[in-house]
Write an enzyme that holds these catalytic residues in place. Structure first.
Site, PDB file in Angstrom:
ATOM      1  N   GLU A 174     -65.284  -3.074  34.147  1.00 56.02           N
ATOM      2  CA  GLU A 174     -64.391  -3.211  33.009  1.00 56.02           C
ATOM      3  C   GLU A 174     -63.005  -3.678  33.454  1.00 56.02           C
ATOM      4  O   GLU A 174     -62.508  -3.282  34.509  1.00 56.02           O
ATOM      5  CB  GLU A 174     -64.258  -1.883  32.265  1.00 56.02           C
ATOM      6  CG  GLU A 174     -65.507  -1.450  31.528  1.00 56.02           C
ATOM      7  CD  GLU A 174     -65.295  -0.151  30.777  1.00 56.02           C
ATOM      8  OE1 GLU A 174     -64.159   0.355  30.774  1.00 56.02           O
ATOM      9  OE2 GLU A 174     -66.268   0.363  30.189  1.00 56.02           O
ATOM     10  N   GLN A 211     -69.967 -26.508  25.448  1.00 57.95           N
ATOM     11  CA  GLN A 211     -70.869 -26.048  24.382  1.00 57.95           C
ATOM     12  C   GLN A 211     -70.139 -26.172  23.035  1.00 57.95           C
ATOM     13  O   GLN A 211     -69.765 -25.183  22.417  1.00 57.95           O
ATOM     14  CB  GLN A 211     -71.307 -24.616  24.650  1.00 57.95           C
ATOM     15  CG  GLN A 211     -72.018 -24.438  25.992  1.00 57.95           C
ATOM     16  CD  GLN A 211     -72.449 -23.002  26.224  1.00 57.95           C
ATOM     17  OE1 GLN A 211     -73.097 -22.384  25.392  1.00 57.95           O
ATOM     18  NE2 GLN A 211     -72.091 -22.464  27.383  1.00 57.95           N
ATOM     19  N   LYS A 214     -75.678 -43.423  30.131  1.00 57.91           N
ATOM     20  CA  LYS A 214     -76.669 -42.555  30.766  1.00 57.91           C
ATOM     21  C   LYS A 214     -77.545 -41.879  29.722  1.00 57.91           C
ATOM     22  O   LYS A 214     -77.099 -41.562  28.615  1.00 57.91           O
ATOM     23  CB  LYS A 214     -75.984 -41.509  31.649  1.00 57.91           C
ATOM     24  CG  LYS A 214     -75.012 -40.594  30.937  1.00 57.91           C
ATOM     25  CD  LYS A 214     -74.242 -39.736  31.936  1.00 57.91           C
ATOM     26  CE  LYS A 214     -73.248 -38.826  31.218  1.00 57.91           C
ATOM     27  NZ  LYS A 214     -72.415 -38.066  32.153  1.00 57.91           N
ATOM     28  N   ASP A 241     -69.008 -30.755  37.698  1.00 60.87           N
ATOM     29  CA  ASP A 241     -69.536 -29.432  38.012  1.00 60.87           C
ATOM     30  C   ASP A 241     -70.362 -29.500  39.291  1.00 60.87           C
ATOM     31  O   ASP A 241     -69.878 -29.201  40.379  1.00 60.87           O
ATOM     32  CB  ASP A 241     -70.348 -28.916  36.836  1.00 60.87           C
ATOM     33  CG  ASP A 241     -70.695 -27.438  36.952  1.00 60.87           C
ATOM     34  OD1 ASP A 241     -70.352 -26.831  37.988  1.00 60.87           O
ATOM     35  OD2 ASP A 241     -71.309 -26.887  36.026  1.00 60.87           O
TER      36      ASP A 241
END
Length: 388
Positions: A92, A154, A258, A288
């Site tokens: 936490e 996303q 692509k 990435d």
């Protein structure tokens, strides 16, 4: 290990509104072997802020990227305010403000990314709790500088049964009480619309910094290459800035189309444009695992390119990015320091030669200074008359 490269005292910043170039009062050095540089011919950092204008300002650093936060504060000319950030044994996140924020304008610098000790989710929760903590302590306002906006990829539903994670992160930030958000090169501009109208979002571009860096090289028939159709506007901006800095009428534009078989899996790539005998610069917002980047470099060389460079704002460098870049056709990969660089790149001789880091700390400091003074952020590069 390469020798440490000190950051020059002249700083590049492209969002001033008629400001004059000024000499910075500090320099930085890095213990890593990867080169850390700035441009030399164009510099618009306006210097440290007026201390009187920072009396009602508190600046806090998250734990995602302490080096960037420290540099930003030093360029601004103000010490970071004290906050205790830690994790309990069960994971936490614990937050404790060590300075009073009641009635103060608070600024938080925190990229939503992983580092050597924590995950991207840890850093997101930490940012949310920092915002909430300051609101509950009666801060006048809370502005967050998020150099890298995690979950930005996303941003839409490609199939049923999946979330729009970028929108959900925006909702969490808005609900926690943030008043304004400043990002650098969002993966998709529509993310700004995921925030409610009362939370303005500024999306700064690092492209002009990269363009100025490459303008100082001796480029042969330069061609700016977008690795996909969605990045064409980014490539055009980069080309326009490069032309302004000495390559007017000499810079071409190309695009790679692509087709993906799955996420991070490229089925086919096609080149649109002529790169024969040219020095190519691939421009993208992030890399990435670097599969697309390295495959694009290989395609350009096979198509007759003289040399292939790349400028990428966010270098996430997840494995096997290091191996791919090491063995790639890239002459040089230029990234910014919006996220921490993995340790692998600081110890590998080939990678330290191929990878260069441009610091965006002065850009963030200038942005903070302009926000404090209620000045607009104008994304138009201005060519300085002075040179080193």
């Amino acid at each position: 290990s390469k020798a440490t490269v000190s950051v020059l005292n002249w700083i590049t910043f492209f969002y001033t509104n008629g400001g004059q170039p000024a000499r910075a009062s500090m320099s930085f050095s890095s213990s890593s072997s990867v080169q850390k540089v700035t441009t030399r011919r164009w510099h618009y950092y306006s210097g440290p802020a007026n201390p009187n204008q920072l009396k009602n300002v508190r600046i806090f650093a998250g734990s995602a990227h302490p080096d960037l936060c420290k540099e930003t504060a030093e360029y601004l000319g103000k010490d970071l305010n004290k906050i205790k950030l830690r994790q309990f044994k069960d994971g936490e996140v614990s937050i404790e403000l060590l300075e009073d924020v009641e009635g103060y304008d608070c600024y938080i610098v925190q990229p939503v990314c992983r580092n050597n000790t924590s995950s991207v989710n840890d850093m997101l929760v930490e940012l949310l709790l920092m915002i909430s903590c300051m609101r509950r302590a009666s801060a006048k306002s809370v502005t967050v500088l998020v150099p890298y906006f995690g979950y930005a990829r996303q941003d839409k539903k490609l199939t049923t049964g999946v979330p729009i994670s970028a929108a959900d992160v925006a909702s969490m930030l808005a609900t926690s009480g943030v008043g304004r958000v400043v990002c650098i090169d969002l993966h998709c501009g529509q993310i700004q619309g995921f925030f409610p109208p009362h939370v303005p979002v500024d999306n700064l571009s690092a492209g002009p910094v990269g363009a100025a860096f490459f303008a100082e090289k001796q480029l042969k028939k330069p061609v700016v290459v977008s690795p996909d159709a969605g990045g064409v506007s980014r490539a055009k901006e980069f080309r326009n800035t490069l032309e302004q800095f000495g390559y007017a009428g000499k810079t071409g534009l190309a695009m790679i189309i692509k087709q993906r078989a799955a996420a991070s899996v490229i089925e086919r790539m096609d080149l649109v444009g002529d790169v024969t005998g040219s020095d190519c610069i691939i421009v993208d917002d992030m890399t990435d695992t670097s599969g697309t980047l390295c495959e694009a470099a290989r395609m350009l060389v096979n198509s007759g390119a003289n040399r292939v460079f790349a400028f990428v704002t966010h270098g996430l460098m997840s494995p096997p990015a290091g191996d791919r870049i090491r063995d790639s056709a890239l002459e040089q990969l230029v990234i910014t320091n919006t996220v921490p660089l993995p340790a692998e790149f600081n110890s590998d001789e080939v990678l330290s030669r191929k990878v260069v880091v441009l610091s965006l700390a002065p850009m963030l400091a200038e942005t903070l200074n302009r926000l404090v003074n209620a000045q607009p952020i104008v994304p138009n590069p201005v060519k300085a008359a002075a040179k080193l």
